[in-house]
Design an enzyme around this catalytic site. Structure first.
Site, short mmCIF file in Angstrom:
data_model
loop_
_atom_site.label_atom_id
_atom_site.label_comp_id
_atom_site.label_asym_id
_atom_site.label_seq_id
_atom_site.Cartn_x
_atom_site.Cartn_y
_atom_site.Cartn_z
CD GLN A 15 55.36 -18.27 52.23
OE1 GLN A 15 54.31 -17.65 52.26
NE2 GLN A 15 55.77 -19.00 53.26
CE LYS A 19 51.13 -17.17 54.38
NZ LYS A 19 52.58 -17.16 54.37
CG ASP A 59 54.90 -12.38 57.40
OD1 ASP A 59 53.95 -13.02 57.90
OD2 ASP A 59 55.52 -12.75 56.38
#
Ligand code: NAD
Length: 303
Positions: A98, A54, A121
């Site tokens: 994460q 990412k 997200d």
């Protein structure tokens, strides 16, 4: 005739190029650089590799990007304080924590701490609620489902009116994807069935599907006799089934398998995504798209 292979890597390269152009324009016109922070707790190898990928992509696209590496034993309060800092940081438009987190940290509490405006997200209940209601209030779409929808759009798969079967009901893939594809609107309007571990006769449901999307996390779960001839098969699964030595680097790399028995199913399906190189690259690209979108909204709010 063997299935058309839907190459997520190529489609995601196209989208990244579009994001790059838009990022340059935003910098020139508004003096704003999209900013993304990725927060990693501990050093789980899969999480490390996702976060690294990412960061690398954010950097390539010209974003301002920050990587926070936190120790496994960081307290819940310590993590919340850090997120609060980035909630207020004007240079940051996207905050990604994460998952999974260590057991002593409440994942829901952490997700609820991220400002919905920076929730790239799309895990925050407010954004998921908007997604469920649909329409113009939808801001972010969760990255993997958004990547799957975009893959199908750009591969000319007809979603409207299609019988879609989604295998798996997780909060990050199956459930939001089902909601997105059943909405009344463009690139949706499908008849969606969600099947899961308690479903009786899984294969008979799958066999009805014009579009079969599999996110179960079980290697080679879907066999050719589960697939309607000519169907579009989207394999979301990423299962580490062993290790091999990379010819390029001489280092061990994981062997990845999808949830679909690709070699056998490709002779039945009309179109199919490979693993790796299918849905995976799209997920990261959609995260970048959400970060850009967040920066654009920031520019609108602060003309
Ligand atoms: P999860 O474990 O949270 O959910 C799996 C779902 O599949 C559950 O709802 C479960 O009921 C269902 N399921 C499991 N076994 C089943 C079976 N035998 N029959 C029917 N249903 C079954 O997983 P997840 O986070 O949704 O991820 C699923 C897979 O997709 C994993 O392999 C994961 O690594 C992969 N994934 C890939 C990406 C990507 O970017 N490519 C992103 C997210 C997840």
């Amino acid at each position: 005739m063997p299935a058309r292979i839907i190459k997520g890597s190529e489609i995601s390269d196209q989208i990244k190029q579009e994001i790059k152009v838009e990022t340059q324009r935003l910098k020139q016109d508004c003096g704003i650089t999209p900013g993304l922070v990725t927060i990693l707790v501990g050093n789980n190898p899969a999480s490390v590799s996702y976060v690294t990928a990412k960061q690398k992509t954010a950097h390539e696209l010209g974003f301002y990007s920050v990587q926070e590496n936190l120790p496994q034993d960081i307290s819940e309060k310590g993590l919340i304080d850090l997120i609060d800092r980035y909630n207020l940081d004007q240079r940051i438009h996207g905050i990604l924590v994460q998952l999974p987190l260590p057991k002593h940290i409440d994942e829901h509490k952490i997700i609820n701490t991220i400002s919905p405006d920076k929730d790239v997200d799309c895990f925050h209940p407010l954004n998921l609620g908007k997604l469920l209601i649909g329409g113009d209030d939808v801001v972010f779409k969760p990255c993997t489902p958004a990547g799957i929808q975009e893959l199908m759009i750009r591969s000319d798969i007809n979603i409207s009116g299609a019988e879609v079967v989604v295998v798996g009901r997780s909060n990050i893939v199956g459930k939001p994807l089902a909601v997105m594809l059943m909405q009344k609107g463009k690139n949706a309007n499908a008849t969606v069935t969600v099947v899961h571990t308690a479903t009786k006769d899984l294969s008979s449901h799958c066999k009805r599907a014009d579009i079969l999307i599999v996110a179960a996390g079980v290697p080679n779960l879907v066999k050719p006799d589960w697939v309607k001839p000519g169907a579009c098969v989207i394999d979301v699964g990423v299962n580490r089934v062993g290790e091999r030595i990379s010819e390029k680097t001489g280092k061990p790399v994981p062997i990845l398998k999808g949830d679909v028995d690709f070699d056998a199913v490709k002779d039945i399906a009309g179109a199919i995504t490979p693993v790796p190189g299918g849905v995976g690259p799209m997920t990261i690209t959609m995260l970048m798209k959400n970060t850009l979108l967040s920066a654009l909204m920031h520019a609108k709010r602060n003309p």
